[in-house]
Write an enzyme that holds these catalytic residues in place. Structure first.
Site, mmCIF file in Angstrom:
data_model
loop_
_atom_site.group_PDB
_atom_site.id
_atom_site.type_symbol
_atom_site.label_atom_id
_atom_site.label_comp_id
_atom_site.label_asym_id
_atom_site.label_seq_id
_atom_site.Cartn_x
_atom_site.Cartn_y
_atom_site.Cartn_z
ATOM 1 N N ASP A 1 0.258 19.194 -21.017
ATOM 2 C CA ASP A 1 -0.559 17.988 -21.103
ATOM 3 C C ASP A 1 0.314 17.053 -21.934
ATOM 4 O O ASP A 1 0.413 17.187 -23.154
ATOM 5 C CB ASP A 1 -1.897 18.294 -21.772
ATOM 6 C CG ASP A 1 -2.763 17.044 -21.933
ATOM 7 O OD1 ASP A 1 -2.209 15.936 -21.842
ATOM 8 O OD2 ASP A 1 -3.969 17.181 -22.171
ATOM 9 N N TYR B 1 0.837 -1.206 0.000
ATOM 10 C CA TYR B 1 0.000 0.000 0.000
ATOM 11 C C TYR B 1 0.871 1.254 0.000
ATOM 12 O O TYR B 1 0.614 2.200 -0.738
ATOM 13 C CB TYR B 1 -0.911 0.005 1.235
ATOM 14 C CG TYR B 1 -1.981 1.066 1.184
ATOM 15 C CD1 TYR B 1 -3.267 0.763 0.741
ATOM 16 C CD2 TYR B 1 -1.714 2.387 1.575
ATOM 17 C CE1 TYR B 1 -4.254 1.740 0.692
ATOM 18 C CE2 TYR B 1 -2.690 3.364 1.524
ATOM 19 C CZ TYR B 1 -3.957 3.042 1.079
ATOM 20 O OH TYR B 1 -4.937 3.996 1.029
ATOM 21 N N LYS C 1 -1.001 6.677 -23.566
ATOM 22 C CA LYS C 1 -0.444 7.069 -24.862
ATOM 23 C C LYS C 1 1.059 6.746 -24.841
ATOM 24 O O LYS C 1 1.425 5.587 -24.972
ATOM 25 C CB LYS C 1 -0.716 8.549 -25.135
ATOM 26 C CG LYS C 1 -2.091 9.065 -24.673
ATOM 27 C CD LYS C 1 -3.252 8.447 -25.399
ATOM 28 C CE LYS C 1 -4.631 8.839 -24.857
ATOM 29 N NZ LYS C 1 -4.875 10.140 -24.308
ATOM 30 N N ALA D 1 0.574 13.776 -22.764
ATOM 31 C CA ALA D 1 0.191 12.432 -23.205
ATOM 32 C C ALA D 1 1.108 11.889 -24.306
ATOM 33 O O ALA D 1 1.450 10.712 -24.307
ATOM 34 C CB ALA D 1 -1.267 12.440 -23.687
ATOM 35 N N HIS E 1 -22.168 10.657 -28.754
ATOM 36 C CA HIS E 1 -21.501 9.842 -29.787
ATOM 37 C C HIS E 1 -21.240 8.404 -29.343
ATOM 38 O O HIS E 1 -21.246 7.494 -30.152
ATOM 39 C CB HIS E 1 -20.203 10.504 -30.262
ATOM 40 C CG HIS E 1 -19.194 10.718 -29.178
ATOM 41 N ND1 HIS E 1 -19.346 11.673 -28.192
ATOM 42 C CD2 HIS E 1 -18.028 10.102 -28.899
ATOM 43 C CE1 HIS E 1 -18.314 11.635 -27.378
ATOM 44 N NE2 HIS E 1 -17.496 10.688 -27.775
ATOM 45 N N PHE F 1 -7.687 19.174 -24.980
ATOM 46 C CA PHE F 1 -8.334 17.874 -25.182
ATOM 47 C C PHE F 1 -9.724 17.914 -24.542
ATOM 48 O O PHE F 1 -9.969 18.692 -23.622
ATOM 49 C CB PHE F 1 -7.471 16.774 -24.552
ATOM 50 C CG PHE F 1 -8.008 15.392 -24.791
ATOM 51 C CD1 PHE F 1 -8.086 14.879 -26.075
ATOM 52 C CD2 PHE F 1 -8.446 14.610 -23.733
ATOM 53 C CE1 PHE F 1 -8.590 13.606 -26.290
ATOM 54 C CE2 PHE F 1 -8.943 13.339 -23.945
ATOM 55 C CZ PHE F 1 -9.020 12.840 -25.228
ATOM 56 N N ASP F 2 -10.657 17.061 -25.013
ATOM 57 C CA ASP F 2 -12.046 17.216 -24.552
ATOM 58 C C ASP F 2 -12.252 16.951 -23.057
ATOM 59 O O ASP F 2 -13.017 17.664 -22.409
ATOM 60 C CB ASP F 2 -13.057 16.461 -25.433
ATOM 61 C CG ASP F 2 -12.681 15.024 -25.707
ATOM 62 O OD1 ASP F 2 -11.788 14.512 -24.995
ATOM 63 O OD2 ASP F 2 -13.268 14.405 -26.606
HETATM 64 C C1 LIG Z 1 -6.165 10.801 -23.753
HETATM 65 C C2 LIG Z 1 -5.865 12.189 -23.385
HETATM 66 C C3 LIG Z 1 -6.269 12.733 -22.153
HETATM 67 C C4 LIG Z 1 -7.132 11.963 -21.164
HETATM 68 O O1 LIG Z 1 -6.537 10.811 -20.752
HETATM 69 P P1 LIG Z 1 -7.324 9.472 -20.339
HETATM 70 O O2 LIG Z 1 -6.227 8.569 -19.920
HETATM 71 O O3 LIG Z 1 -8.081 9.009 -21.531
HETATM 72 O O4 LIG Z 1 -8.233 9.842 -19.208
HETATM 73 C C5 LIG Z 1 -5.894 14.030 -21.866
HETATM 74 N N1 LIG Z 1 -5.195 14.771 -22.741
HETATM 75 C C6 LIG Z 1 -4.785 14.287 -23.926
HETATM 76 C C7 LIG Z 1 -4.004 15.145 -24.854
HETATM 77 C C8 LIG Z 1 -5.126 12.983 -24.297
HETATM 78 O O5 LIG Z 1 -4.745 12.524 -25.498
#
Ligand SMILES: *Cc1c(COP(=O)(O)O)cnc(C)c1O
Length: 464
Positions: free
Chosen positions: A220, A72, A263, A222, A455, A129-130
């Protein structure tokens, strides 16, 4: 002549996938109500729905799975990951989270606030990102898109379409009080503008501008490694630099990051936030413990922390990146050579097919990219994802459909998962649809939809 690139790995374990007949696909489409999200994965031959969490782990990563320490507190797997993140990014503090949006939730709780604290605040950046936008807007704050105008012209060749327009950014910085701009967020690569990179020069200039106004800058991150590869290939002043040096240079400019490890972490689930300053880290820690879990696991199993510690390093290997981004470009070029309209230049993780130019006969009210997505699946069992009017959803006030300027079918390529023979099959499938495009003149109507994020679950009926 240079030898062509090839994958820097061979295959040790395989996962069968099955080709289906047109009659089977027709029946499955009808059962799925023509929404590709409703298909079962066995009904898909090549799945290009997303590159998120769909990559293949290496033998070294699987070995870390077996070494996973599930304690833990203070697990050795946590310390392996901490060392990797500090080594790659130079950021000394980090908090694990179960995926990217969870990391955003922690970071924004600490920076923007919770409840009503976000009202009136703005978060400038390149196209957010959304889920990022969702987390900003659910705090009553606004995400302000400062991406350069060139990003919105799909035919214009520009090496760094993810760049921030410094003029747009400064306008935002000038128009608000410092305390109303909790951060500026740079998304690398910029997912929402098609996996387009941000130059190191632009990251530096953005950070310098924000520093003058006292605004913290976060990545961000990713697809940080893919972004570094584009910088190495396209930014003259960085041509001689190694990927790891470029990654270091990118992170050296910022106060921290949020990352979806699904990613460039090349794992199936996971995420994290990282910080330069201890004060913010301590503040975020409280939220991490509440939402994700104790600091040394944060919503992840110990084995997954270990696999991520290896995946992040593998993602920064030059040979891997050349094969990864080379494969995406190979598919893009195969489509271009056949005259299929796709977004240029190719992004790092996906090819975007311009559905309006592909199917000029289908009216926007009948969902052009949705129609193309169904046709591509029907033709060859290849699944992409609609980025068009279905995704754009209805206006929250008027409840009218929103019709975005672009109707795109995204073909996202999972990391290390498919071979170039698969890509040749994908190209051949699209080209077959392209050859019969003039006969495709009718699209779909929605027979059921959810009030938000329609969607994923919307149901359709074909028009004829
Ligand atoms: C996928 C993604 C996110 C969100 O990540 P999740 O692991 O799907 O929650 C945030 N920002 C970017 C640029 C992404 O491609």
């Amino acid at each position: 002549m240079d030898l062509p690139y090839a994958e820097p790995y061979r295959i040790k374990m395989i996962e069968p996938i099955r080709r289906s007949s047109q009659a089977e696909r027709e029946a499955w489409l009808a059962r799925a109500k023509y929404n590709l999200f409703n298909l079962r994965s066995e009904e898909v031959y090549i799945d290009l729905l997303t590159d998120s969490g769909t990559g293949a782990m290496s033998s070294a990563q699987w070995a870390e799975i077996m070494l996973g320490d599930e304690s833990y507190a203070g697990a050795s797997s946590y310390y392996k990951l901490k060392e990797t993140i500090a080594d790659l990014t130079g950021l000394p503090f980090f908090l694990p989270a179960h995926q990217g949006r969870a990391a955003e939730n922690v970071l924004f709780s600490a920076l923007i606030g919770t409840g009503e604290e976000g009202r009136g605040k703005v978060v400038p950046g390149n196209s957010h990102f959304d889920t990022t936008k969702g987390h900003i807007e659910s705090r009553h704050a606004h995400a302000v898109d400062c991406t350069i105008d060139e990003a919105f012209d799909t035919e214009l060749d520009h090496p760094f379409k993810g760049n921030i327009d410094l003029g747009k950014l400064e306008t935002v910085l000038k128009a608000h009080r410092r305390e109303d701009i909790p951060l500026c967020l740079i998304t690398v690569t910029c997912n929402s503008s098609g996996g387009q990179p941000v130059s190191l020069e632009n990251i530096r200039a953005t950070a310098a501008l924000c520093r003058r106004y006292g605004i913290p800058v976060f990545l961000d991150a990713a697809r940080f490694a893919e972004n570094a590869w584009f910088i190495q290939q396209r930014e003259a002043s960085c041509a001689g630099m190694g990927i790891k040096d470029i990654v270091k240079a990118m992170f050296a400019e910022v106060d921290g990051c949020a990352m979806s490890s699904k990613k460039d972490g090349i794992v199936n689930i996971g995420g994290f936030t990282a910080y330069r300053g201890e004060e913010l880290f301590r503040k975020a820690m409280g939220f991490n413990i509440m939402y994700e879990g104790y600091n040394t696991y944060g919503g992840m199993a110990g084995r997954d922390l270990g696999a991520l510690s290896v995946g992040l390093r593998e993602a920064c290997e030059a040979d891997y990146l050349a094969a990864r981004i080379g494969q995406v470009a190979w598919l893009g070029q195969a489509l271009v050579d056949a005259g299929v309209p796709v977004q240029r230049p190719f992004g790092g993780h996906a090819i975007f097919v311009d559905a309006k130019r592909f199917l000029p006969g289908v009216r926007k009210e009948e969902f052009v990219a949705q129609t193309l997505g169904v046709e591509v699946y029907r033709e060859g069992g290849v699944r992409g994802v609609e980025i068009g009017a279905v995704l754009a959803d209805r206006d929250p006030e008027t409840r009218e459909n929103r019709y975005p300027a672009l109707e795109l079918l995204r073909l996202a390529i999972p990391r290390r998962t498919y071979t170039n023979d698969h890509m040749a099959y994908v190209a051949a499938t699209l080209i077959r649809v392209f050859e019969r495009r003039k006969a495709i003149t009718r699209g779909y109507r929605i027979t059921w939809e959810a009030p938000i994020l329609r969607h994923f679950t919307a149901e359709f009926a074909p028009l004829s």
